[in-house]
Design a protein around this motif. Structure first.
Motif, PDB file in Angstrom:
ATOM      1  N   ALA A 156     -47.888 -47.865  11.417  1.00  0.00           N
ATOM      2  CA  ALA A 156     -48.680 -48.381  10.260  1.00  0.00           C
ATOM      3  C   ALA A 156     -47.871 -47.577   9.157  1.00  0.00           C
ATOM      4  O   ALA A 156     -47.565 -47.749   8.011  1.00  0.00           O
ATOM      5  N   LEU A 159     -44.573 -49.386   8.793  1.00  0.00           N
ATOM      6  CA  LEU A 159     -44.636 -50.547   7.849  1.00  0.00           C
ATOM      7  C   LEU A 159     -44.890 -50.363   6.480  1.00  0.00           C
ATOM      8  O   LEU A 159     -44.355 -51.223   5.544  1.00  0.00           O
ATOM      9  N   GLY A 163     -42.256 -51.974   4.100  1.00  0.00           N
ATOM     10  CA  GLY A 163     -42.638 -52.688   3.104  1.00  0.00           C
ATOM     11  C   GLY A 163     -41.953 -52.729   1.892  1.00  0.00           C
ATOM     12  O   GLY A 163     -41.755 -53.367   0.991  1.00  0.00           O
ATOM     13  N   MET A 180     -46.515 -56.625   3.776  1.00  0.00           N
ATOM     14  CA  MET A 180     -46.333 -55.450   4.994  1.00  0.00           C
ATOM     15  C   MET A 180     -47.079 -54.301   4.825  1.00  0.00           C
ATOM     16  O   MET A 180     -47.737 -53.799   5.421  1.00  0.00           O
ATOM     17  N   THR A 181     -46.838 -53.871   3.451  1.00  0.00           N
ATOM     18  CA  THR A 181     -47.383 -52.508   3.253  1.00  0.00           C
ATOM     19  C   THR A 181     -48.980 -52.521   3.250  1.00  0.00           C
ATOM     20  O   THR A 181     -49.549 -51.818   3.698  1.00  0.00           O
ATOM     21  N   GLY A 183     -50.635 -55.082   4.763  1.00  0.00           N
ATOM     22  CA  GLY A 183     -51.452 -55.013   6.137  1.00  0.00           C
ATOM     23  C   GLY A 183     -51.143 -54.005   6.844  1.00  0.00           C
ATOM     24  O   GLY A 183     -51.930 -54.019   7.993  1.00  0.00           O
ATOM     25  N   SER A 184     -50.504 -53.018   6.584  1.00  0.00           N
ATOM     26  CA  SER A 184     -50.209 -51.899   7.562  1.00  0.00           C
ATOM     27  C   SER A 184     -51.612 -51.184   7.820  1.00  0.00           C
ATOM     28  O   SER A 184     -51.782 -50.422   8.679  1.00  0.00           O
ATOM     29  N   VAL A 214     -50.646 -58.597   7.940  1.00  0.00           N
ATOM     30  CA  VAL A 214     -49.280 -57.690   8.349  1.00  0.00           C
ATOM     31  C   VAL A 214     -48.521 -58.815   9.543  1.00  0.00           C
ATOM     32  O   VAL A 214     -47.274 -58.620   9.527  1.00  0.00           O
ATOM     33  N   THR A 215     -49.256 -59.535  10.448  1.00  0.00           N
ATOM     34  CA  THR A 215     -48.449 -60.352  11.383  1.00  0.00           C
ATOM     35  C   THR A 215     -47.758 -61.513  10.815  1.00  0.00           C
ATOM     36  O   THR A 215     -46.586 -61.760  11.072  1.00  0.00           O
ATOM     37  N   GLU A 218     -44.699 -59.698   8.921  1.00  0.00           N
ATOM     38  CA  GLU A 218     -43.752 -59.378   9.842  1.00  0.00           C
ATOM     39  C   GLU A 218     -42.987 -60.628  10.530  1.00  0.00           C
ATOM     40  O   GLU A 218     -41.675 -60.631  10.475  1.00  0.00           O
TER      41      GLU A 218
END
Length: 235
Positions: A156, A159, A163, A180-181, A183-184, A214-215, A218
């Motif tokens: 976490a 990411l 991000g 990304m940030t 969703g971490s 986040v998935t 990524e």
């Protein structure tokens, strides 16, 4: 090895993206499917029986985890090299966090080896009481599975920083970086849910939303690295 000579080249980005995407293929099997087939919460005897009956599957899962561990070490170095031009301090933090994740995965493999040793009646553990052996094997399996909740904290952090490096780089879409940030948070919530609030349906739903974000982010980042590469290289 010339592909590694220029961190801002398409070739470097493509190799990084391929490593990144490989985790998305191996992870669901090794991290999600296999543990679900072996561990039976609250039933140590069933867990022991699964270790014995599904030894090949368990070893395949351990092999997948070992592959992911090595890939994560490589990715930590590749991503650090790519983004140190954006901010060397933040890039180093992100790299160390991803390496910390890999270190926890290595420790998890030790518990996998211990679980197999306990389950094998030919070892010294075969001479102890069946109930005790089952309890010990279940404990090893649980310790292994709990490792996921630990490495998720490192991931976490990685990411969240990565991000922002992506978003600020000007080389990749800002939306992917911010996603990304954002969703971490899902990985932190998942760990909180496992340790402190295992029966909270509301928290599980919120966690699922963040993990979905986040998935998607990524996978999008990995595909962008493979297909497009950095914008500067394409200019």
């Amino acid at each position: 090895m010339s592909v590694f000579s220029d961190p801002q080249s398409r070739g470097f980005a493509r190799v990084t993206g391929l490593f990144y995407l490989s985790v998305a293929f191996i992870g669901p099997f090794a991290i999600l499917y296999v543990p679900a087939q072996i561990g039976v919460p609250g039933d140590a005897a069933a867990t022991l029986n699964n270790l014995i009956a599904k030894r090949g599957l368990f070893m395949a899962g351990a092999g997948g985890e070992a592959a992911i561990m090595l890939i994560e070490v490589v990715l930590a170095a590749l991503l650090y090299t790519m983004f140190r031009v954006v901010n060397p301090t933040l890039s180093a933090m992100a790299g160390l966090a991803r390496f910390g994740e890999a270190a926890v995965m290595g420790a998890m493999l030790l518990f996998s080896a211990a679980a197999l040793s306990v389950a094998d009646p030919a070892t010294a553990f075969g001479g102890i009481d069946e109930v005790q052996r089952a309890g010990l094997a279940a404990t090893m399996v649980h310790a292994h599975d709990a490792g996921v909740w630990v490495w998720q904290l490192f991931f976490a952090l990685h990411l969240a920083i990565l991000g922002q490096l992506v978003a600020r780089s000007g080389l990749y879409p800002r939306l992917i970086g911010h996603a990304m940030t954002l969703g971490s948070v899902g990985y932190v919530l998942d760990t909180m849910s496992a340790f402190a609030f295992p029966n909270s349906g509301a928290l599980a739903m919120v966690t699922g939303v963040f993990l979905a974000i986040v998935t998607l982010a990524e996978v999008s980042f990995a595909l962008w690295l493979i297909i497009r590469g950095p914008r500067r290289a394409a200019a």
